[in-house]
Design a protein around this motif. Structure first.
Motif, short mmCIF file in Angstrom:
data_model
loop_
_atom_site.label_atom_id
_atom_site.label_comp_id
_atom_site.label_asym_id
_atom_site.label_seq_id
_atom_site.Cartn_x
_atom_site.Cartn_y
_atom_site.Cartn_z
N MET A 1 -105.57 -50.97 1.13
CA MET A 1 -105.77 -52.28 0.56
C MET A 1 -104.51 -53.12 0.77
N THR A 2 -104.69 -54.34 1.24
CA THR A 2 -103.58 -55.26 1.46
C THR A 2 -103.52 -56.27 0.33
N ILE A 3 -102.35 -56.44 -0.22
CA ILE A 3 -102.16 -57.43 -1.28
C ILE A 3 -101.47 -58.65 -0.68
N VAL A 4 -102.09 -59.80 -0.88
CA VAL A 4 -101.55 -61.05 -0.35
C VAL A 4 -101.03 -61.88 -1.51
N THR A 5 -99.82 -62.34 -1.40
CA THR A 5 -99.24 -63.19 -2.43
C THR A 5 -99.31 -64.64 -1.98
N VAL A 6 -99.92 -65.46 -2.81
CA VAL A 6 -100.05 -66.88 -2.51
C VAL A 6 -99.32 -67.65 -3.61
N GLU A 7 -98.37 -68.47 -3.21
CA GLU A 7 -97.66 -69.28 -4.19
C GLU A 7 -98.51 -70.51 -4.51
N LEU A 8 -98.87 -70.66 -5.79
CA LEU A 8 -99.64 -71.81 -6.22
C LEU A 8 -98.72 -72.80 -6.92
N LEU A 9 -98.81 -74.06 -6.51
CA LEU A 9 -97.95 -75.11 -7.05
C LEU A 9 -98.74 -76.02 -7.98
N ALA A 47 -98.94 -73.35 -1.67
CA ALA A 47 -97.76 -73.85 -0.96
C ALA A 47 -98.05 -73.99 0.53
N SER A 48 -98.86 -73.09 1.06
CA SER A 48 -99.21 -73.15 2.48
C SER A 48 -99.99 -74.43 2.80
N ALA A 49 -100.77 -74.93 1.85
CA ALA A 49 -101.53 -76.16 2.06
C ALA A 49 -100.58 -77.36 2.18
N VAL A 50 -99.48 -77.32 1.43
CA VAL A 50 -98.49 -78.41 1.53
C VAL A 50 -97.86 -78.38 2.91
N TRP A 51 -97.50 -77.18 3.39
CA TRP A 51 -96.90 -77.07 4.73
C TRP A 51 -97.90 -77.48 5.81
#
Length: 62
Positions: A1-9, A47-51
């Motif tokens: 299982m892969t855990i993905v960390t997404v920074e939410l702003l 945060a990826s959406a901002v980039w």
């Protein structure tokens, strides 16, 4: 299982990063130029959406 960390702003954090006002951030969300989700009624922007938004703006300017 892969855990993905997404920074939410939060909206204020996005305002700071983009140097724009609250209304502009919500306008970008409303027009789907900035991806967001709701977590228990609170708006959060990856945060990826901002980039991605910044990269898109830079491509359009070139």
């Amino acid at each position: 299982m892969t855990i993905v960390t997404v920074e939410l702003l939060t909206v204020p954090e996005v305002m700071t990063r983009l140097k724009v006002g609250r209304t502009k951030v919500y306008d970008l969300i409303r027009t789907r130029r900035l991806v967001s989700i709701k977590v228990d009624g609170c708006r959060r922007i990856p945060a990826s959406a901002v980039w991605d938004f910044i990269a898109g703006q830079m491509e359009g300017a070139a």
